[in-house]
Design a protein around this motif. Structure first.
Motif, PDB file in Angstrom:
ATOM      1  N   THR A 276      -4.665  -7.205  -3.608  1.00 37.61           N
ATOM      2  CA  THR A 276      -5.722  -6.226  -3.332  1.00 37.61           C
ATOM      3  C   THR A 276      -6.167  -6.325  -1.886  1.00 37.61           C
ATOM      4  O   THR A 276      -6.284  -5.324  -1.180  1.00 37.61           O
ATOM      5  CB  THR A 276      -6.944  -6.491  -4.244  1.00 37.61           C
ATOM      6  OG1 THR A 276      -6.480  -6.746  -5.552  1.00 37.61           O
ATOM      7  CG2 THR A 276      -7.886  -5.320  -4.231  1.00 37.61           C
ATOM      8  N   MET A 277      -6.421  -7.568  -1.435  1.00 37.63           N
ATOM      9  CA  MET A 277      -6.899  -7.767  -0.069  1.00 37.63           C
ATOM     10  C   MET A 277      -5.860  -7.273   0.939  1.00 37.63           C
ATOM     11  O   MET A 277      -6.199  -6.579   1.900  1.00 37.63           O
ATOM     12  CB  MET A 277      -7.167  -9.269   0.129  1.00 37.63           C
ATOM     13  CG  MET A 277      -7.784  -9.610   1.455  1.00 37.63           C
ATOM     14  SD  MET A 277      -9.468  -9.003   1.569  1.00 37.63           S
ATOM     15  CE  MET A 277      -9.826  -9.389   3.277  1.00 37.63           C
ATOM     16  N   GLY A 278      -4.577  -7.599   0.710  1.00 38.84           N
ATOM     17  CA  GLY A 278      -3.522  -7.182   1.633  1.00 38.84           C
ATOM     18  C   GLY A 278      -3.437  -5.676   1.734  1.00 38.84           C
ATOM     19  O   GLY A 278      -3.397  -5.105   2.840  1.00 38.84           O
ATOM     20  N   LEU A 279      -3.454  -4.994   0.576  1.00 42.31           N
ATOM     21  CA  LEU A 279      -3.318  -3.537   0.602  1.00 42.31           C
ATOM     22  C   LEU A 279      -4.536  -2.876   1.221  1.00 42.31           C
ATOM     23  O   LEU A 279      -4.414  -1.933   2.010  1.00 42.31           O
ATOM     24  CB  LEU A 279      -3.076  -3.011  -0.819  1.00 42.31           C
ATOM     25  CG  LEU A 279      -1.738  -3.460  -1.443  1.00 42.31           C
ATOM     26  CD1 LEU A 279      -1.580  -2.888  -2.840  1.00 42.31           C
ATOM     27  CD2 LEU A 279      -0.559  -3.049  -0.567  1.00 42.31           C
ATOM     28  N   LEU A 280      -5.746  -3.399   0.900  1.00 44.28           N
ATOM     29  CA  LEU A 280      -6.954  -2.805   1.484  1.00 44.28           C
ATOM     30  C   LEU A 280      -6.990  -3.010   2.999  1.00 44.28           C
ATOM     31  O   LEU A 280      -7.391  -2.107   3.746  1.00 44.28           O
ATOM     32  CB  LEU A 280      -8.211  -3.403   0.846  1.00 44.28           C
ATOM     33  CG  LEU A 280      -8.533  -2.894  -0.565  1.00 44.28           C
ATOM     34  CD1 LEU A 280      -9.703  -3.664  -1.149  1.00 44.28           C
ATOM     35  CD2 LEU A 280      -8.860  -1.407  -0.544  1.00 44.28           C
ATOM     36  N   LEU A 281      -6.549  -4.191   3.454  1.00 39.59           N
ATOM     37  CA  LEU A 281      -6.494  -4.436   4.899  1.00 39.59           C
ATOM     38  C   LEU A 281      -5.545  -3.455   5.561  1.00 39.59           C
ATOM     39  O   LEU A 281      -5.845  -2.886   6.620  1.00 39.59           O
ATOM     40  CB  LEU A 281      -5.996  -5.855   5.177  1.00 39.59           C
ATOM     41  CG  LEU A 281      -7.014  -6.972   5.222  1.00 39.59           C
ATOM     42  CD1 LEU A 281      -6.309  -8.297   5.378  1.00 39.59           C
ATOM     43  CD2 LEU A 281      -7.966  -6.750   6.386  1.00 39.59           C
ATOM     44  N   GLY A 282      -4.385  -3.231   4.925  1.00 41.15           N
ATOM     45  CA  GLY A 282      -3.419  -2.269   5.445  1.00 41.15           C
ATOM     46  C   GLY A 282      -4.033  -0.884   5.545  1.00 41.15           C
ATOM     47  O   GLY A 282      -3.887  -0.185   6.550  1.00 41.15           O
ATOM     48  N   LEU A 283      -4.780  -0.521   4.493  1.00 39.20           N
ATOM     49  CA  LEU A 283      -5.428   0.796   4.470  1.00 39.20           C
ATOM     50  C   LEU A 283      -6.440   0.923   5.612  1.00 39.20           C
ATOM     51  O   LEU A 283      -6.469   1.926   6.330  1.00 39.20           O
ATOM     52  CB  LEU A 283      -6.123   0.983   3.115  1.00 39.20           C
ATOM     53  CG  LEU A 283      -6.783   2.331   2.874  1.00 39.20           C
ATOM     54  CD1 LEU A 283      -5.704   3.402   2.694  1.00 39.20           C
ATOM     55  CD2 LEU A 283      -7.669   2.289   1.643  1.00 39.20           C
ATOM     56  N   PHE A 284      -7.258  -0.120   5.806  1.00 37.14           N
ATOM     57  CA  PHE A 284      -8.243  -0.093   6.887  1.00 37.14           C
ATOM     58  C   PHE A 284      -7.560   0.025   8.248  1.00 37.14           C
ATOM     59  O   PHE A 284      -8.010   0.766   9.110  1.00 37.14           O
ATOM     60  CB  PHE A 284      -9.126  -1.347   6.831  1.00 37.14           C
ATOM     61  CG  PHE A 284     -10.443  -1.106   6.177  1.00 37.14           C
ATOM     62  CD1 PHE A 284     -11.613  -1.150   6.909  1.00 37.14           C
ATOM     63  CD2 PHE A 284     -10.506  -0.809   4.831  1.00 37.14           C
ATOM     64  CE1 PHE A 284     -12.832  -0.914   6.304  1.00 37.14           C
ATOM     65  CE2 PHE A 284     -11.721  -0.573   4.214  1.00 37.14           C
ATOM     66  CZ  PHE A 284     -12.887  -0.618   4.950  1.00 37.14           C
ATOM     67  N   ASN A 285      -6.461  -0.721   8.418  1.00 33.54           N
ATOM     68  CA  ASN A 285      -5.716  -0.626   9.672  1.00 33.54           C
ATOM     69  C   ASN A 285      -5.224   0.790   9.886  1.00 33.54           C
ATOM     70  O   ASN A 285      -5.303   1.345  10.979  1.00 33.54           O
ATOM     71  CB  ASN A 285      -4.497  -1.554   9.638  1.00 33.54           C
ATOM     72  CG  ASN A 285      -4.865  -2.960  10.031  1.00 33.54           C
ATOM     73  OD1 ASN A 285      -5.997  -3.204  10.444  1.00 33.54           O
ATOM     74  ND2 ASN A 285      -3.934  -3.867   9.886  1.00 33.54           N
ATOM     75  N   TYR A 286      -4.702   1.386   8.817  1.00 30.33           N
ATOM     76  CA  TYR A 286      -4.151   2.730   8.883  1.00 30.33           C
ATOM     77  C   TYR A 286      -5.241   3.711   9.312  1.00 30.33           C
ATOM     78  O   TYR A 286      -5.061   4.515  10.232  1.00 30.33           O
ATOM     79  CB  TYR A 286      -3.587   3.106   7.517  1.00 30.33           C
ATOM     80  CG  TYR A 286      -2.953   4.477   7.475  1.00 30.33           C
ATOM     81  CD1 TYR A 286      -1.700   4.690   8.046  1.00 30.33           C
ATOM     82  CD2 TYR A 286      -3.608   5.542   6.871  1.00 30.33           C
ATOM     83  CE1 TYR A 286      -1.117   5.934   8.015  1.00 30.33           C
ATOM     84  CE2 TYR A 286      -3.028   6.792   6.831  1.00 30.33           C
ATOM     85  CZ  TYR A 286      -1.784   6.988   7.411  1.00 30.33           C
ATOM     86  OH  TYR A 286      -1.210   8.226   7.380  1.00 30.33           O
ATOM     87  N   ILE A 287      -6.442   3.585   8.668  1.00 31.92           N
ATOM     88  CA  ILE A 287      -7.542   4.496   8.995  1.00 31.92           C
ATOM     89  C   ILE A 287      -7.955   4.335  10.460  1.00 31.92           C
ATOM     90  O   ILE A 287      -8.100   5.322  11.193  1.00 31.92           O
ATOM     91  CB  ILE A 287      -8.754   4.249   8.074  1.00 31.92           C
ATOM     92  CG1 ILE A 287      -8.387   4.596   6.631  1.00 31.92           C
ATOM     93  CG2 ILE A 287      -9.942   5.092   8.513  1.00 31.92           C
ATOM     94  CD1 ILE A 287      -9.436   4.213   5.617  1.00 31.92           C
ATOM     95  N   SER A 288      -8.108   3.089  10.903  1.00 30.33           N
ATOM     96  CA  SER A 288      -8.589   2.940  12.283  1.00 30.33           C
ATOM     97  C   SER A 288      -7.516   3.356  13.293  1.00 30.33           C
ATOM     98  O   SER A 288      -7.846   3.808  14.386  1.00 30.33           O
ATOM     99  CB  SER A 288      -9.105   1.524  12.540  1.00 30.33           C
ATOM    100  OG  SER A 288      -8.114   0.594  12.248  1.00 30.33           O
TER     101      SER A 288
END
Lengths: 193, 205, 198
Positions: free
Chosen positions: C181-193
């Motif tokens: 969960t943490m890995g995917l959410l971090l990826g998502l946040f990176n993608y958004i920024s």
């Protein structure tokens, strides 16, 4: 003897500090880019964890419980660990330049490593005697080293792979952590009563 | 030198402040913490005797029973449900090591040494697997189990206890602890009951 | 920077969990349910607030050389207070969070804010910073906790949410699920920024 072996094996692989208990994740992700630095970090942690376990066990028994000030546990333990790390650092710098080169910069980082405070608190919580405490501290350190070395090995290989830009760095490391935790999960149920 | 003194004095002042404020908070919370721990036990005793809940004239008393004969003087806390002078049920706590740490269980026994209910008080089993021992479908099965008619083994080993799926160790730990408690109770039933009749002071709740 | 700016930066731009990736241990360990996530978030926010205020007030009194030990003492005092108060008034939550309450002491977020912000800023700014970081941390915990509880148990805050034929994927509330969960959410946040900045 059997009890000691169970404590040791359980803390090294089954209830691995990093992969099952989530203790010491900062260095696990921060210092796992290369195998060499990961090994040094691991050695430093084994060293400090074992000593900290022993020292805090004595303090808990002969100071905190003796004077009925158990509520000061957190504050006393963290200060003792911080002081201990400083002492170890000074001692190593004076006696062994070789060890100083290997552990040098990693020692100060250990003060804020929750795995060290965690192992001391768990020793008290699980009511271990002195020998069990030593085995538990040593095993926790070894388990930490095992996990961080595997992680570093995988990340070294991955550095030559093409990774989607958003997943580079931390996100991918967490996903690797997931796969490692999953494989360590296979050790569950190793012992039956 | 003066610099060193200053450092020492500042650090000492901060540590004293910290220790004083902690001592103050500790004294404030000491009572409530003890109360909460007691309340937890009392709630657990109530939970293992669902049939007596809210019945008029029923009161709870507790007493230490020490097994002095064996010379080890192991003492256990017993809780009794009494109506007038009659003892309706006895509850006691058993502890065992499960998968992730200690599991504490309250066991209630009423007439004929059959279990009237068990309740997991504390545990640190894996969420989603071993932690399912707190689900009703697991602990409910211990009701009416006893020493004579029940085979204290898991179903897959030919016994009468259904395990939590994926958590053999936690299930066995609970089963063995309850069984061991039951054996202790039936071995010392006379002594414990004698205590039960004597204690009068009801438990405050 | 004003009060608002100090507050908001902690929520997205410098979110302690997703942008700075600090204090990961409690983030993964206690997020098996939303309830635990909120409890942990509030406990950490209280400690952060208390230590930030005291460190900002005492910043001219504490000599530089004994800075770190003084911070440790102040932080662990607030942690112990939180520990005792939770044991007295929220025993179930205290039990569920276990050793992760005393471990707030070594949470890098709190030490990091003390060192990087409160020891150099006014009390007002430190309060805003503590609130912002605390809220950011709590929101991050809630986000991870709700993903894990929803997929792993089919509930949110203990209430069943998904349709009854949904079979929960228990792996999500087990340790591997936390990492995933943490890995995917971090990826998502990176993608958004990344999207935002381009």
């Amino acid at each position: 003897m059997e009890q000691l072996f169970i404590i040791f094996f359980s803390v090294v692989v089954i209830n691995n500090f990093i992969l099952a208990k989530f203790l010491g994740l900062c260095p696990f992700f921060g210092v796992s880019r290369e195998l060499k630095s990961a090994t040094s970090m691991g050695l430093a942690v084994i060293f400090v964890m074992t000593i900290a376990s022993i020292v805090t066990w004595f303090i808990n028994r002969y100071v905190l419980i003796a004077y009925q000030v158990e509520f000061l546990q957190t504050i006393v333990f963290i200060l003792v660990i911080a002081a201990l790390v400083q002492l170890v650092e000074l001692f190593i710098a004076k006696t062994s330049p070789m060890l100083q080169r290997v552990l040098g910069i990693y020692l100060p980082l250990i003060t804020t490593n929750c795995a060290v405070l965690g192992v001391c608190l768990l020793n008290i919580k699980d009511d271990y005697n002195l020998i069990e405490t030593i085995i538990h501290g040593l095993g926790a350190g070894l388990g930490f080293t095992l996990a961080i070395c595997i992680m570093a090995g995988i990340r070294e290989r991955l550095s030559v792979c093409r990774v989607p830009p958003s997943m580079q760095g931390f996100p991918l490391s967490f996903v690797i952590g997931c796969l490692m935790a999953l494989s360590f999960f296979g050790f569950q149920g190793f012992f039956t009563h | 030198m003066r610099e060193l003194c200053r450092l020492a004095i500042v650090l000492t002042i901060i540590c004293c402040g910290a220790a004083l404020s902690l001592a103050y908070v500790y004294n404030l919370t000491k009572g409530p913490i003890a109360y909460q721990q007691r309340l937890k036990k009392i709630r657990a005793v109530n939970a293992v005797f669902p049939q007596h809940e809210g019945t008029q004239g029923v009161q709870m008393v507790d007493s230490l029973y020490c097994d002095d004969e064996s010379g080890t003087a192991s003492c256990r806390q017993f809780y009794f449900i009494k109506q007038d002078r009659e003892v309706l049920g006895t509850a006691f706590e058993v502890a065992t090591s499960g998968y992730g740490g200690t599991i504490e269980i309250m066991v209630g026994v009423s007439g004929e040494a059959a279990i009237s209910g068990i309740k997991i008080i504390n545990h640190s089993e894996t969420p989603g697997l071993g932690a399912n021992i707190t689900k009703e479908q697991f602990y409910q099965q211990f009701t009416v189990k006893n020493l004579t008619d029940t085979k204290w083994d898991l179903r897959k080993d030919g016994g009468d206890i259904d395990q939590v799926s994926g958590a053999t160790i936690s299930s066995i730990a609970v089963m063995q602890a309850v069984h061991e408690g039951l054996v202790f109770f039936s071995d010392h039933e006379d002594g414990i009951m004698e205590k039960a009749v004597r204690v009068e002071q009801p438990v405050e709740s | 920077m004003g009060f608002g700016a100090e507050f908001y930066k902690g929520i997205f731009k410098e979110n302690p969990s997703f942008r700075l990736v600090l204090g990961i241990c409690p983030t993964l360990a206690v997020t098996t349910s939303v309830e635990n996530a909120i409890g942990m978030g509030l406990a950490a926010t209280f400690v952060l607030l208390g230590s930030n205020i005291f460190i900002a007030l005492l910043r001219n009194f504490i000599p530089d050389k004994v800075r770190i030990p003084s911070f440790i003492v102040i932080i662990s005092t607030f942690v112990t207070i939180t520990d005792l108060v939770m044991a007295a008034y929220a025993p179930d939550l205290h039990n569920a969070l276990g050793i992760f309450i005393p471990l707030i002491v070594v949470n890098c977020i709190i030490m990091g804010r003390a060192e990087a912000f409160a020891s150099k800023s006014s009390t007002g700014a430190s309060i805003a910073d503590a609130f912002g970081m605390g809220t950011g941390f709590t929101l991050a915990l809630i986000l991870i906790g709700s993903s894990r509880e929803l997929i792993g148990n089919g509930t949110l805050l203990g209430f069943p949410i998904l349709f009854s034929s949904f079979k929960p994927a228990v792996i999500m509330i087990l340790p591997p699920g936390a990492f995933l969960t943490m890995g995917l959410l971090l990826g998502l946040f990176n993608y958004i920024s990344r999207k935002r900045s381009s």
